[in-house]
Scaffold this active site. Structure first.
Site, short mmCIF file in Angstrom:
data_model
loop_
_atom_site.label_atom_id
_atom_site.label_comp_id
_atom_site.label_asym_id
_atom_site.label_seq_id
_atom_site.Cartn_x
_atom_site.Cartn_y
_atom_site.Cartn_z
N CYS A 172 -1.40 43.73 -99.08
CA CYS A 172 -2.79 43.22 -97.86
C CYS A 172 -3.83 42.51 -99.06
O CYS A 172 -2.98 41.24 -99.81
CB CYS A 172 -3.31 44.11 -97.35
SG CYS A 172 -4.08 43.00 -95.94
N HIS A 211 1.35 45.20 -94.09
CA HIS A 211 1.26 46.51 -94.75
C HIS A 211 2.59 46.98 -94.64
O HIS A 211 2.88 48.13 -93.40
CB HIS A 211 -0.11 47.06 -93.54
CG HIS A 211 -1.06 46.48 -94.05
ND1 HIS A 211 -1.47 47.40 -94.65
CD2 HIS A 211 -1.65 45.63 -93.17
CE1 HIS A 211 -2.91 46.43 -95.10
NE2 HIS A 211 -2.31 45.53 -93.69
N GLU A 255 3.06 50.47 -95.04
CA GLU A 255 3.09 51.97 -95.03
C GLU A 255 2.33 52.31 -92.90
O GLU A 255 2.55 53.22 -92.84
CB GLU A 255 1.82 52.76 -95.91
CG GLU A 255 0.24 52.22 -94.97
CD GLU A 255 0.02 50.66 -95.44
OE1 GLU A 255 -1.51 49.89 -95.49
OE2 GLU A 255 0.66 50.01 -96.51
#
Length: 217
Positions: free
Chosen positions: A89, A198, A200
């Site tokens: 990011c 992202h 994750e």
């Protein structure tokens, strides 16, 4: 000596400099097979098999925090020494020349050419799942070329011009996505990789991307 060489879990330092969303990155890396920890310790950052640089918020505030903790030096030294780094990011954005937010230009780390600017889209932030267009031979997107990934951002790099004179044999691999305009979704450049989205937060596809990255350590 690294853990990956002998088949054990690779060590990954997740840089702690006051940015949000760091614990979710640590947990995702652990699930992907890494011995990951959140740290601001210089020795740990420099000696880990991999370094992850997360980032949430404004370009300027992230750059100021990285500089205040000395982390820009650590990142630069790792890249110069061929030690893997993954930006996420705003941790992806600060690797470019500069960021322009609300008319204010902030210098970045200038590892790659390009300026982070507002996405020319009717709806911002760009929040949610989107497709990407990885290049042939991508390591990060191996096996997940057609998957969607989770984005949360209002700014991005819209143009890419890279002088390949000194890297003709191994130019950076650039992945694109689209929201209002094409923007850079990821870059793979030797030891330095980064994603605007992202991983994750990107479910199974994001987990596979992290697994792919760990496989390069």
């Amino acid at each position: 000596m690294t853990g990956t060489r002998f088949g054990s879990r690779p060590t990954v330092a997740v840089l702690d400099y006051g940015s949000g969303n760091t614990h979710s990155a640590v947990r995702a890396l652990q699930r992907a097979g890494a011995d990951a920890e959140l740290t601001a310790d210089a020795d740990t950052v420099m000696n880990a098999d991999g370094l992850v640089v997360p980032g949430v918020g404004a370009f300027q505030s992230v750059m100021e925090a990285l500089q205040a903790t000395g982390a820009t030096r650590w990142i630069g030294r790792r890249v110069a020494g061929g030690r893997p780094v993954l930006g996420i990011c705003v941790g992806h954005q600060i690797l470019f020349d500069a960021g322009v937010e609300h008319g204010v230009r902030t210098e970045g780390m200038a590892e790659w050419p390009g300026v982070v600017e507002a996405l020319p889209a009717p709806i911002v932030p760009h929040m949610g799942w989107n497709t990407v267009r990885p290049p042939a031979g991508s390591d990060l997107f191996r096996g997940i070329e057609d998957e969607r990934f989770y984005f949360v951002h209002s700014y991005g790099v819209l143009d890419w011009t890279f002088d390949q004179t000194h890297q003709a044999m191994n130019p950076p691999r650039v992945t694109w996505s689209h929201h209002g305009a094409d923007f850079i979704a990821a870059v793979e450049n030797g030891p330095l990789s980064a994603t605007q989205f992202h991983p994750e937060k990107s479910g199974d596809a994001g987990m596979q991307l992290l697994t792919n990255w760990l496989g390069t350590l």
